[in-house]
Write an enzyme that holds these catalytic residues in place. Structure first.
Site, mmCIF file in Angstrom:
data_model
loop_
_atom_site.group_PDB
_atom_site.id
_atom_site.type_symbol
_atom_site.label_atom_id
_atom_site.label_comp_id
_atom_site.label_asym_id
_atom_site.label_seq_id
_atom_site.Cartn_x
_atom_site.Cartn_y
_atom_site.Cartn_z
ATOM 1 N N PHE A 27 3.414 9.488 5.496
ATOM 2 C CA PHE A 27 2.239 9.991 6.208
ATOM 3 C C PHE A 27 0.965 9.898 5.395
ATOM 4 C CE2 PHE A 27 5.885 12.162 8.162
ATOM 5 C CZ PHE A 27 5.680 11.807 9.486
ATOM 6 N N ASP A 38 9.250 -7.088 -4.955
ATOM 7 C CA ASP A 38 8.522 -7.732 -3.860
ATOM 8 C C ASP A 38 8.735 -9.238 -3.978
ATOM 9 O OD1 ASP A 38 5.914 -6.470 -2.067
ATOM 10 O OD2 ASP A 38 6.168 -8.661 -2.118
ATOM 11 N N PHE A 85 -12.077 -0.451 6.265
ATOM 12 C CA PHE A 85 -11.846 0.293 7.516
ATOM 13 C C PHE A 85 -12.166 1.773 7.357
ATOM 14 C CE2 PHE A 85 -7.920 2.845 7.378
ATOM 15 C CZ PHE A 85 -7.317 2.403 6.215
ATOM 16 N N TYR A 104 0.826 -1.207 0.000
ATOM 17 C CA TYR A 104 0.000 0.000 0.000
ATOM 18 C C TYR A 104 0.862 1.260 0.000
ATOM 19 C CZ TYR A 104 -4.262 -2.653 0.783
ATOM 20 O OH TYR A 104 -5.324 -3.494 0.630
ATOM 21 N N VAL A 118 8.738 -2.613 3.562
ATOM 22 C CA VAL A 118 8.117 -3.913 3.867
ATOM 23 C C VAL A 118 7.218 -3.746 5.090
ATOM 24 C CG1 VAL A 118 10.060 -5.189 2.894
ATOM 25 C CG2 VAL A 118 10.038 -4.698 5.341
ATOM 26 N N CYS A 150 -2.409 0.488 10.679
ATOM 27 C CA CYS A 150 -1.315 1.128 11.414
ATOM 28 C C CYS A 150 -1.642 1.717 12.780
ATOM 29 C CB CYS A 150 -0.691 2.198 10.531
ATOM 30 S SG CYS A 150 0.090 1.453 9.095
HETATM 31 P P1 NAD Z 1 1.945 -4.161 2.840
HETATM 32 O O1 NAD Z 1 1.802 -5.421 3.613
HETATM 33 O O2 NAD Z 1 0.844 -3.705 1.965
HETATM 34 O O3 NAD Z 1 3.247 -4.264 1.897
HETATM 35 C C1 NAD Z 1 4.473 -4.764 2.328
HETATM 36 C C2 NAD Z 1 5.072 -5.585 1.184
HETATM 37 O O4 NAD Z 1 6.409 -5.972 1.544
HETATM 38 C C3 NAD Z 1 4.315 -6.891 0.893
HETATM 39 O O5 NAD Z 1 3.871 -6.894 -0.440
HETATM 40 C C4 NAD Z 1 5.359 -7.995 1.172
HETATM 41 O O6 NAD Z 1 5.252 -9.087 0.301
HETATM 42 C C5 NAD Z 1 6.657 -7.248 0.962
HETATM 43 N N1 NAD Z 1 7.815 -7.871 1.609
HETATM 44 C C6 NAD Z 1 7.910 -8.352 2.880
HETATM 45 N N2 NAD Z 1 9.149 -8.836 3.103
HETATM 46 C C7 NAD Z 1 9.860 -8.654 1.949
HETATM 47 C C8 NAD Z 1 11.197 -8.943 1.558
HETATM 48 N N3 NAD Z 1 12.058 -9.496 2.409
HETATM 49 N N4 NAD Z 1 11.578 -8.626 0.296
HETATM 50 C C9 NAD Z 1 10.703 -8.055 -0.579
HETATM 51 N N5 NAD Z 1 9.424 -7.748 -0.256
HETATM 52 C C10 NAD Z 1 9.008 -8.052 0.996
HETATM 53 O O7 NAD Z 1 2.323 -3.025 3.897
HETATM 54 P P2 NAD Z 1 2.080 -1.461 3.749
HETATM 55 O O8 NAD Z 1 0.696 -1.118 4.159
HETATM 56 O O9 NAD Z 1 2.594 -1.003 2.449
HETATM 57 O O10 NAD Z 1 3.012 -0.919 4.910
HETATM 58 C C11 NAD Z 1 4.418 -0.948 4.803
HETATM 59 C C12 NAD Z 1 5.004 -0.108 5.915
HETATM 60 O O11 NAD Z 1 4.577 1.259 5.759
HETATM 61 C C13 NAD Z 1 4.565 -0.504 7.321
HETATM 62 O O12 NAD Z 1 5.649 -0.299 8.197
HETATM 63 C C14 NAD Z 1 3.464 0.472 7.654
HETATM 64 O O13 NAD Z 1 3.374 0.710 9.036
HETATM 65 C C15 NAD Z 1 3.924 1.725 6.952
HETATM 66 N N6 NAD Z 1 2.854 2.658 6.537
HETATM 67 C C16 NAD Z 1 1.706 2.195 5.984
HETATM 68 C C17 NAD Z 1 0.735 3.094 5.541
HETATM 69 C C18 NAD Z 1 -0.566 2.619 4.920
HETATM 70 O O14 NAD Z 1 -1.414 3.460 4.645
HETATM 71 N N7 NAD Z 1 -0.766 1.344 4.642
HETATM 72 C C19 NAD Z 1 0.972 4.463 5.632
HETATM 73 C C20 NAD Z 1 2.168 4.891 6.183
HETATM 74 C C21 NAD Z 1 3.117 3.976 6.635
HETATM 75 C C1 UGA Z 2 -3.465 6.888 8.912
HETATM 76 C C2 UGA Z 2 -2.912 8.317 8.991
HETATM 77 O O1 UGA Z 2 -3.976 9.246 8.726
HETATM 78 C C3 UGA Z 2 -1.790 8.525 7.976
HETATM 79 O O2 UGA Z 2 -1.224 9.822 8.157
HETATM 80 C C4 UGA Z 2 -0.707 7.465 8.202
HETATM 81 O O3 UGA Z 2 0.324 7.596 7.237
HETATM 82 C C5 UGA Z 2 -1.332 6.087 8.092
HETATM 83 O O4 UGA Z 2 -2.400 5.963 9.067
HETATM 84 C C6 UGA Z 2 -0.382 4.969 8.415
HETATM 85 O O5 UGA Z 2 0.642 5.168 9.035
HETATM 86 O O6 UGA Z 2 -0.754 3.860 8.037
HETATM 87 P P1 UGA Z 2 -5.160 5.604 7.330
HETATM 88 O O7 UGA Z 2 -5.142 4.579 8.409
HETATM 89 O O8 UGA Z 2 -4.960 5.171 5.939
HETATM 90 O O9 UGA Z 2 -4.049 6.732 7.619
HETATM 91 O O10 UGA Z 2 -6.564 6.365 7.358
HETATM 92 P P2 UGA Z 2 -7.196 7.522 8.290
HETATM 93 O O11 UGA Z 2 -7.899 8.456 7.419
HETATM 94 O O12 UGA Z 2 -6.219 8.074 9.236
HETATM 95 O O13 UGA Z 2 -8.300 6.713 9.105
HETATM 96 C C7 UGA Z 2 -7.959 5.765 10.080
HETATM 97 C C8 UGA Z 2 -9.204 5.291 10.785
HETATM 98 O O14 UGA Z 2 -9.756 6.308 11.600
HETATM 99 C C9 UGA Z 2 -10.313 4.874 9.820
HETATM 100 O O15 UGA Z 2 -10.946 3.712 10.314
HETATM 101 C C10 UGA Z 2 -11.257 6.059 9.846
HETATM 102 O O16 UGA Z 2 -12.582 5.729 9.512
HETATM 103 C C11 UGA Z 2 -11.135 6.478 11.292
HETATM 104 N N1 UGA Z 2 -11.498 7.887 11.546
HETATM 105 C C12 UGA Z 2 -10.807 8.901 10.948
HETATM 106 C C13 UGA Z 2 -12.526 8.196 12.423
HETATM 107 O O17 UGA Z 2 -13.159 7.285 12.989
HETATM 108 N N2 UGA Z 2 -12.829 9.507 12.656
HETATM 109 C C14 UGA Z 2 -12.152 10.522 12.074
HETATM 110 O O18 UGA Z 2 -12.477 11.706 12.347
HETATM 111 C C15 UGA Z 2 -11.117 10.213 11.201
#
Ligand code: NAD
Ligand code: UGA
Length: 456
Positions: free
Chosen positions: A159, A34, A335, A12, A87, A273
């Site tokens: 973020f 990946d 979510f 993601y 990852v 997260c």
């Molecule tokens: P995700 O599970 O969607 O993606 C992670 C990917 O890494 C997977 O496709 C997995 O197969 C791959 N992977 C794992 N081990 C590997 C390896 N050794 N070599 C190559 N590929 C490998 O996770 P995500 O949601 O993208 O989150 C990644 C990180 O970013 C997490 O630390 C999360 O906390 C952070 N983050 C996520 C969001 C979000 O909105 N999802 C936002 C900000 C930060």
């Molecule tokens: C959140 C943060 O907003 C990002 O800045 C961050 O990078 C990310 O986590 C991360 O580290 O993964 P995200 O989880 O994608 O992003 O979505 P949000 O919009 O933050 O919503 C999170 C949850 O809170 C959702 O379930 C949403 O419905 C809920 N929410 C949000 C509420 O219940 N009330 C609100 O006013 C806002």
């Protein structure tokens, strides 16, 4: 081409982040790798592995030009000058810190892959969310290479939020870059800043030391989640006092010191997260001998559990103290709106609790049914999955709104009402609907933190 950027982890974060970098930086070659071949194949196809508004267009502009997806991690490491590691860092489920600490095994594996296959100096960037001082351990692992290579570690947390990822990446509130304070670290920081300077204004690029950057990411998520838990706790009090949470939130938010965003009461926060990062913060505080600080932050997660449980208790109480054998249409499983992601979705916990009460569930979501099926695969009970909301509601006693999909507002509630058992209930876990309107149609309406509208 200027430099080659590699991103390990095409999830993601890795996929959208790199697509936006490639789109804005035609002088850089960007390779995303990946271990998951299916995911990589999807990134190469017309059906991307994640649903994110606007992403398809960005990917199509850059893919094949300077954006490439591959499973060849080794070749990528050899070729790249700059390596983003994105990852997954889930909560540890075993050993010390189980249930709270971050599981860093995927991260460490990539560090080991990098030292094994690197043939030149690299800048390695923590894009994943990591506990403060992870860079120290990673630096030690990377510097243990016997090839005489230099590795700089940079923290550049992400973020973006799901559903608005492309917008957030194109117009970020800030780009945080943390680096070691020595000369090599500062040079690496400038190299990374130069990537973002292609489209991000200088004043949005915030430079810190590496530990502040790591900690800022955890605390930013904790502060956001804390706002939701605070407002959710007050929604419970509103229901007891006839105060209205919408009025309280909006009046409170007019104070610029509080701010109006992120004050929507809900059935609970979800996403991959918030919970994981807060629990990680809690673990770090415990580890560093700060139990009071740990307990303070843990309460944010406990309040979220309470809100989900309270929502289910309300359903049962208002439906004459039993939901056994009653069909409940769940509208929304993601979510949040505009994503197909169901990780830690409140819908999972709510569904589980309703199934334990022997309710019959018909689940509808515009994007998330595939993951809903996987999430509930191990739960016993009567569950069906409906792409058509009208089918989901047919013969149901209640509709529970768990995701704020805008299209739910435009449904034909007269038609829904006509096909349901009577008395028909709506439990609006997102305060999404026009409650007066659906009440007038005949529904008994239970919003969050507002007075119920009941014919009973
Ligand atoms: P995700 O599970 O969607 O993606 C992670 C990917 O890494 C997977 O496709 C997995 O197969 C791959 N992977 C794992 N081990 C590997 C390896 N050794 N070599 C190559 N590929 C490998 O996770 P995500 O949601 O993208 O989150 C990644 C990180 O970013 C997490 O630390 C999360 O906390 C952070 N983050 C996520 C969001 C979000 O909105 N999802 C936002 C900000 C930060
Ligand atoms: C959140 C943060 O907003 C990002 O800045 C961050 O990078 C990310 O986590 C991360 O580290 O993964 P995200 O989880 O994608 O992003 O979505 P949000 O919009 O933050 O919503 C999170 C949850 O809170 C959702 O379930 C949403 O419905 C809920 N929410 C949000 C509420 O219940 N009330 C609100 O006013 C806002």
């Amino acid at each position: 081409m200027n430099k080659t950027i590699l991103c390990i982890g095409a999830g993601y974060v890795g996929g959208p982040t790199m697509a936006v970098i490639a789109d804005n930086c035609p002088d850089y070659k960007v390779i995303v790798v990946d271990i998951n071949a299916e995911r990589i194949a999807a990134w190469q196809s017309d059906t991307l592995p994640i649903y994110e508004p606007g992403l398809q267009e960005v990917v199509e502009r850059a893919r094949g030009r300077n954006l490439f997806f591959s499973t060849d991690i080794i070749a990528g490491i050899k070729e790249a000058d700059i390596i983003f590691v994105s990852v997954n860092t889930p909560t540890k489920t075993f050993g010390e810190g189980a249930g709270k600490a971050a599981n860093l095994q995927y991260w460490e594996k990539t560090a080991r892959d990098i030292i094994e296959h690197a043939e030149s100096d690299k800048i390695v960037i923590e894009k994943s969310t990591l506990p403060v001082r992870t860079a120290e351990a990673m630096h030690r692992i990377l510097q243990s290479n016997t090839k005489g290579l230099n590795f700089d570690i940079i923290s550049n947390p992400e973020f973006m939020a799901e559903g608005t990822a492309v917008d957030d990446l194109e117009k970020p509130g800030r780009v945080l870059i943390g680096a070691m304070e020595d000369e090599s670290g500062q040079k690496a920081l400038e190299t990374v800043a130069n990537i973002y300077r292609n489209w991000v204004p200088e004043e949005k690029i915030k430079k810190t030391n590496v530990w502040s950057s790591e900690l800022t990411k955890l605390v930013s998520n904790a502060m956001l989640a804390q706002r939701i838990s605070s407002v959710n706790s007050i929604s419970a009090l509103c229901e007891k006092t006839d105060a209205n949470i919408l009025e309280v939130s909006s009046a409170m938010g007019m104070d610029p010191r509080i701010g109006s965003k992120f004050l929507n009461a809900s059935v609970g926060f979800g996403g991959s997260c918030f919970k994981k990062d807060i629990l990680n913060l809690v673990y770090l505080c415990e580890f560093h001998g700060l139990p009071e600080v740990a307990a303070y932050w843990e309460q944010v997660v406990l309040m979220n559990d309470y809100q989900e449980e309270r929502f289910v208790r309300n359903i049962s109480n208002h439906m004459f103290n039993t939901v056994a054998g009653k069909k409940i249409a769940i509208f929304g499983f993601a979510f949040k709106a505009d994503t197909g992601d169901t990780r830690e979705s409140p819908a999972i916990h709510v569904s589980k609790l309703l199934l334990e009460e022997r309710a019959v569930l018909a689940i509808h979501d515009p994007q998330a049914l595939k993951y809903a099926k996987l999430d509930l695969a191990d739960y016993e009970g009567d569950i069906s999955y409906e792409t058509d909301p009208y089918k989901a509601a047919e013969g149901a006693h209640a509709i529970a709104i768990l995701t704020e999909w805008k299209e739910f507002r435009d449904l034909d509630f007269e038609k829904l009402y006509a096909s349901m058992e009577k008395p028909a209930f709506i439990f609006d876990g997102r305060n999404l609907l026009d409650h007066q309107k659906v009440f007038e149609i005949g529904f008994n309406v239970y919003p969050l933190g507002q007075k119920a509208l009941s014919h009973l």
